[in-house]
Write a protein that holds these residues in place. Structure first.
Motif, PDB file in Angstrom:
ATOM      1  N   ILE A  11       0.869  -1.174   0.000  1.00 14.86           N
ATOM      2  CA  ILE A  11       0.000   0.000   0.000  1.00 14.86           C
ATOM      3  C   ILE A  11       0.907   1.226   0.000  1.00 14.86           C
ATOM      4  O   ILE A  11       1.663   1.451   0.946  1.00 14.86           O
ATOM      5  CB  ILE A  11      -0.916   0.017   1.233  1.00 14.86           C
ATOM      6  N   VAL A  12       0.859   2.011  -1.081  1.00 10.24           N
ATOM      7  CA  VAL A  12       1.814   3.105  -1.267  1.00 10.24           C
ATOM      8  C   VAL A  12       1.078   4.395  -1.613  1.00 10.24           C
ATOM      9  O   VAL A  12      -0.086   4.402  -1.997  1.00 10.24           O
ATOM     10  CB  VAL A  12       2.838   2.762  -2.370  1.00 10.24           C
ATOM     11  N   GLY A  13       1.799   5.509  -1.503  1.00 13.08           N
ATOM     12  CA  GLY A  13       1.240   6.815  -1.839  1.00 13.08           C
ATOM     13  C   GLY A  13       1.881   7.911  -1.027  1.00 13.08           C
ATOM     14  O   GLY A  13       2.767   7.682  -0.199  1.00 13.08           O
ATOM     15  N   VAL A  57      -1.863 -10.355   1.744  1.00 15.81           N
ATOM     16  CA  VAL A  57      -0.832  -9.899   2.679  1.00 15.81           C
ATOM     17  C   VAL A  57      -0.493  -8.459   2.312  1.00 15.81           C
ATOM     18  O   VAL A  57       0.118  -8.196   1.287  1.00 15.81           O
ATOM     19  CB  VAL A  57       0.425 -10.789   2.612  1.00 15.81           C
ATOM     20  N   PHE A  58      -0.945  -7.515   3.147  1.00 13.89           N
ATOM     21  CA  PHE A  58      -0.750  -6.095   2.873  1.00 13.89           C
ATOM     22  C   PHE A  58       0.491  -5.582   3.584  1.00 13.89           C
ATOM     23  O   PHE A  58       0.733  -5.907   4.749  1.00 13.89           O
ATOM     24  CB  PHE A  58      -1.965  -5.293   3.342  1.00 13.89           C
ATOM     25  N   LEU A  59       1.243  -4.730   2.890  1.00 16.56           N
ATOM     26  CA  LEU A  59       2.395  -4.053   3.477  1.00 16.56           C
ATOM     27  C   LEU A  59       2.132  -2.563   3.415  1.00 16.56           C
ATOM     28  O   LEU A  59       2.191  -1.948   2.343  1.00 16.56           O
ATOM     29  CB  LEU A  59       3.681  -4.418   2.725  1.00 16.56           C
ATOM     30  N   CYS A  89       0.546  -3.813  -6.166  1.00 14.40           N
ATOM     31  CA  CYS A  89       0.520  -2.604  -5.344  1.00 14.40           C
ATOM     32  C   CYS A  89      -0.887  -2.019  -5.310  1.00 14.40           C
ATOM     33  O   CYS A  89      -1.689  -2.215  -6.229  1.00 14.40           O
ATOM     34  CB  CYS A  89       1.491  -1.546  -5.893  1.00 14.40           C
ATOM     35  N   LEU A  90      -1.149  -1.302  -4.227  1.00 12.97           N
ATOM     36  CA  LEU A  90      -2.358  -0.496  -4.089  1.00 12.97           C
ATOM     37  C   LEU A  90      -1.902   0.938  -3.907  1.00 12.97           C
ATOM     38  O   LEU A  90      -1.326   1.281  -2.874  1.00 12.97           O
ATOM     39  CB  LEU A  90      -3.189  -0.963  -2.889  1.00 12.97           C
TER      40      LEU A  90
END
Length: 301
Positions: A11-13, A57-59, A89-90
């Motif tokens: 999970i990025v941004g 599995v979220f990071l 990716c999210l």
């Protein structure tokens, strides 16, 4: 079982777009602290959601910004290393906001790695007029060919079901990575310290919160009581007085608010003891960061 599927999703941004809130909403438990301040998340946090045959599995990663100190360097390296080692990716962006430099940099990494990515446009509940969202979707579609684009509100849950369906579509056959009841890889000591730090962020406003680290020194069960001793490290002697407050008032507020979250999470009574110590300019010193559990020497750009 041959029909079990999984995916490791980063999970990025940018900072403060709601990445940790989305993680907590997807998992159904509060494993990442949240506040209205940017750069609340400092380290990579893993959350695991297992439903039916699918395991996600979220990071959750720190917000991507140009670093200003050694802690910032660590956070940027953490984001980049995470993106380069996942199945998908999210990307989370704020509704109505223009494309940022950070988003452009991330999209370039998606392209180079050919990483399947879903775009979540968060905080749509804050827009009375939703028409800018269509313009935003068009702008981001020029950056990358996203697997799906979902407007959501992590705060009230709107669109989260659709987002979860898109993320489940990214799973691959080959079994699960973790046992079915796994929730996170964060040690309970770390989760406890982070819950305390969250209250510092919320109660101290703009004064000193980003110069504070929290470390659990003691965690032990005493019958039906969980005893926790957490030390708050600040950068300057003057900050120590602000954290403690007049007559210990601020530290008491932090402890009371944190204890409520801790008792909900651990489902037991908690005896929380807080201390405040000074480690001058700890964010600028890699050796101090390592001692506080931040720096990973094997992170490479």
């Amino acid at each position: 079982m041959d029909n079990l599927k999984s995916a490791c999703i980063a999970i990025v941004g940018k900072p403060n777009v709601g990445k940790s809130t989305i993680l907590n909403r997807l998992i159904g438990e509060k494993i990442a602290i949240v506040s209205h301040k940017p750069q609340t998340t400092r380290t990579r946090i893993m959350g695991v959601l297992t439903q039916g045959e699918d395991q996600l599995v979220f990071l959750d990663t720190p917000g991507l910004l140009k670093p200003k100190n050694s802690l910032g360097d660590y956070m940027v390296k953490s984001v980049i290393a995470t993106v380069e080692g996942v199945d998908a990716c999210l990307l989370v962006v704020q509704a109505g906001a223009p494309v940022s430099n950070a988003d452009q940099e991330l999209a370039a990494r998606f392209r180079r790695g050919k990483i399947p990515t879903v775009l979540a446009i968060n905080k749509v509940d804050l827009l009375a007029d939703k028409t800018p969202i269509m313009e935003q979707i068009a702008a981001y579609s020029q950056l990358y060919n996203f697997q799906g684009v979902i407007p959501v509100s992590a705060r009230n849950g709107d669109g989260m079901g659709e987002l979860l369906a898109e993320l489940k579509a990214l799973t691959l056959p080959g079994g699960w990575m973790f046992e079915e009841d796994t929730l996170t890889d964060q040690p309970e000591r770390v989760l406890a310290a982070e819950m305390v730090r969250e209250k510092v962020l919320r109660l101290l406003d703009q004064e000193i919160p980003h110069g504070v680290a929290a470390v659990t020194e003691i965690m032990r069960e005493e019958g039906e009581l969980l005893e926790l001793h957490v030390t708050l490290y600040c950068e300057k002697p003057g900050h120590k007085g602000i954290l403690i407050g007049k007559g210990g008032g601020m530290l008491k507020k932090i402890g009371t608010a944190a204890r409520q979250d801790l008792e909900r999470f651990f489902s037991c009574k908690v005896n929380l003891q807080l201390w405040v110590k000074v480690k001058e300019d700890w964010r600028q010193r890699p050796e101090t960061l390592q001692g506080l559990g931040f720096a990973q020497q094997d992170l490479k750009l």
